[in-house]
Design a protein around this motif. Sequence first.
Motif, short mmCIF file in Angstrom:
data_model
loop_
_atom_site.label_atom_id
_atom_site.label_comp_id
_atom_site.label_asym_id
_atom_site.label_seq_id
_atom_site.Cartn_x
_atom_site.Cartn_y
_atom_site.Cartn_z
N ARG A 45 -0.86 -14.89 8.40
CA ARG A 45 -1.12 -13.46 8.50
C ARG A 45 -0.32 -12.67 7.48
O ARG A 45 -0.76 -11.63 6.99
N TRP A 46 0.88 -13.18 7.15
CA TRP A 46 1.74 -12.44 6.24
C TRP A 46 1.61 -12.93 4.80
O TRP A 46 2.37 -12.55 3.95
N SER A 47 0.63 -13.81 4.53
CA SER A 47 0.43 -14.26 3.16
C SER A 47 -0.21 -13.14 2.35
O SER A 47 -0.89 -12.28 2.89
N PRO A 48 0.01 -13.12 1.04
CA PRO A 48 -0.55 -12.04 0.22
C PRO A 48 -2.07 -12.09 0.19
O PRO A 48 -2.66 -13.06 -0.25
N ARG A 49 -2.70 -11.04 0.67
CA ARG A 49 -4.16 -11.01 0.70
C ARG A 49 -4.75 -10.77 -0.68
O ARG A 49 -5.91 -11.06 -0.92
N SER A 50 -3.95 -10.16 -1.56
CA SER A 50 -4.47 -9.85 -2.88
C SER A 50 -4.49 -11.06 -3.81
O SER A 50 -5.00 -10.97 -4.91
N ILE A 51 -3.91 -12.18 -3.38
CA ILE A 51 -3.88 -13.37 -4.23
C ILE A 51 -5.17 -14.14 -4.04
O ILE A 51 -5.42 -14.68 -2.97
N ARG A 52 -5.99 -14.16 -5.04
CA ARG A 52 -7.25 -14.89 -4.97
C ARG A 52 -7.68 -15.23 -6.40
O ARG A 52 -7.37 -14.51 -7.35
N CYS A 53 -8.38 -16.30 -6.53
CA CYS A 53 -8.81 -16.76 -7.84
C CYS A 53 -10.07 -16.01 -8.24
O CYS A 53 -11.07 -16.04 -7.52
N PRO A 74 0.80 -1.24 0.00
CA PRO A 74 0.00 0.00 0.00
C PRO A 74 0.83 1.28 0.00
O PRO A 74 0.40 2.29 -0.56
N ASP A 75 2.01 1.25 0.63
CA ASP A 75 2.80 2.48 0.67
C ASP A 75 3.45 2.81 -0.66
O ASP A 75 4.09 3.87 -0.79
N ALA A 76 3.29 1.94 -1.67
CA ALA A 76 3.82 2.23 -3.01
C ALA A 76 2.76 2.81 -3.93
O ALA A 76 3.01 2.96 -5.13
N GLU A 77 1.58 3.11 -3.40
CA GLU A 77 0.50 3.66 -4.23
C GLU A 77 1.00 4.90 -4.99
O GLU A 77 1.83 5.65 -4.47
N PRO A 78 0.50 5.10 -6.22
CA PRO A 78 -0.59 4.38 -6.87
C PRO A 78 -0.18 3.12 -7.61
O PRO A 78 -0.94 2.61 -8.41
N TYR A 79 1.03 2.61 -7.35
CA TYR A 79 1.50 1.42 -8.02
C TYR A 79 1.27 0.19 -7.14
O TYR A 79 1.04 0.31 -5.93
#
Length: 605
Positions: free
Chosen positions: A559-567, A27-32
């Motif tokens: 907890r530290w797994s990527p939350r954005s990874i989803r099918c 998130p701290d790299a937004e908008p990327y």
Amino acid sequence: MHSVVIHAHFYQPPREDPWFEEIEREPDAEPYHDWTARVAAESYRGVVAARVLDGEGRIRRVVNALAYTSFDVGPSLLAWLARRMPTVHDAIVAADRESRARVGHGNALAHPYDHVVLPLLGRRDKVTTVRWGIADFVRRFGRAPEGMWLPETGVDDETLDVLAEQGIRFTVLAGHQVTDAPPDGAPGLYTTASGREIALFVYDGKRSADVAFGGLLRDGRRMAEQLAEETAPADGDSADSGRLVAIATDGETYGHHHRFGDMALAAAVDILERDRRVRLENFAAYLARHPATRPVGIVAPSAWSCGHGVDRWRLDCGCRVEPGTQQRWRAPLREAVDGLTADAHALFEREGPAVLGDPWAARDRYEAGENGERGPLPRGAPTPDASEVRARALLEMERHVLRANTSCAWFFDDLARPEPRIVLRAAARVIELAGLVDADAAREMERRLLERLARARRATTPARERAATSTCAARARRVRPRSAWPPATPRFAASAPTRTRSCPRHGRPPCTDSTGISCGSSSGARGASGRSTCSSTCRGSRPARSTGAPASPRLVRSRWSPRSIRCRAARSRCGWRTSIRARSRCSYDRPRTTAPPRRRRSAPR
């Protein structure tokens, strides 16, 4: 006429998740999406297509600045660019090809495969990461490298001996690392303890600091004047004086650290290219005309960003980014990683000969492409046998061991930064892969690692000790996936962690054969048919759909797994194996480039 060489070192930490080989959203790299994408957009994309303006501020030409400057790119960053920004990757390769046509030698220097401080590694690990880096360079640039940039310019006698042994002709160091350096920037000749020779260039520290940290990049014309040296005759002299002015900085200086730095570099290159007083070239071209003959010595071990040898990556030496901080955690973290490396190497040397023959030779060939691709098995591929799984697990374990030595974890001031997490996740992956080969050895490796990491926790400040997410040991437990040893099926041994239901009798997950049927044993002993020879009442059942996966598989998410990874595909039509691959493909979200449409409001009645 004297020579000018501008060198740029491009590198980003390997932020990819060790299980999915994808970068989590930051998130701290937004908008990327993440910091690698942000730095690439701000720096790398601009450097290969830099704008040169005229006197009225209009674009006069667009140049690939790397075609006129010496550079090196870390292999992990090149791999990311090839996947995410192929046009930038191709422009980097084209710049080397264009420089060969212009001056007879390519601008690109090779880089070890991992960004590790080489004096802190054993000779075998040095040889492997150097060979992997050379193989990656040959595969991308289509030629053998003449020079190699050392991470953090970390150097000692054994490191230079390995470079010379692998055919590297020269490297570049800082002024305080070389003794009895020749005048006028000429290269010196270093002879290793074993009798091998290698040329050493020394970059200009003052001019390099002015570019990286001073205001020299605010005006490209001023930068060109500093490199051209106004004391030279104005009418130019066609005779080669043999003098070399070389600067070396991080490549991210141009555009990321300094906004519009890529345009300043392009302007300086444009001026120097037309200046009759200088010859804009690279190190290899200069070395071909002026071979190194004067003997020199080195300060070993040493690096360009530490005045205490290489203690910045193993001790609290006082080198820091922010004043008033302490880094007593560096020594315990280094001890933990060194201990894990030794344990993994011992397991590799003990179990490797049975499935790899000469394990160290097999490891050297692994990243060179001689052992096939490292990714998940293609859909419909036959299930590998046990020996193939063990061989692949051992080689992947060694690859992640080298990644766990990435220097970024020790460079900064805070243990809670993302860079130590890269090292800890690689360590967790090493332990999991070791469990595929020897479960007892893996448990012992984990126990020793956590004991050593606990010392890093005690070395932090009291405030950091109270924050569980900032302590190294607590973070290691959260990073570690909750998977069984050995994992349930060998098909996905090198792609994604899995777990099965716990056995009510043994208290551990039952072992599973290659067809995905639980045999009811927690010991893992197998007979001639591939099934376990034990008997128990905790037998599973065959999955309804034959996918090669164990019964009731699911992806482990800590907890530290990527939350954005989803099918994002329909789950009813997407099998378990396909969903894992889809997750790795659809998790990368590019930043929004257009504003969302405004919602129309109806007129009031």
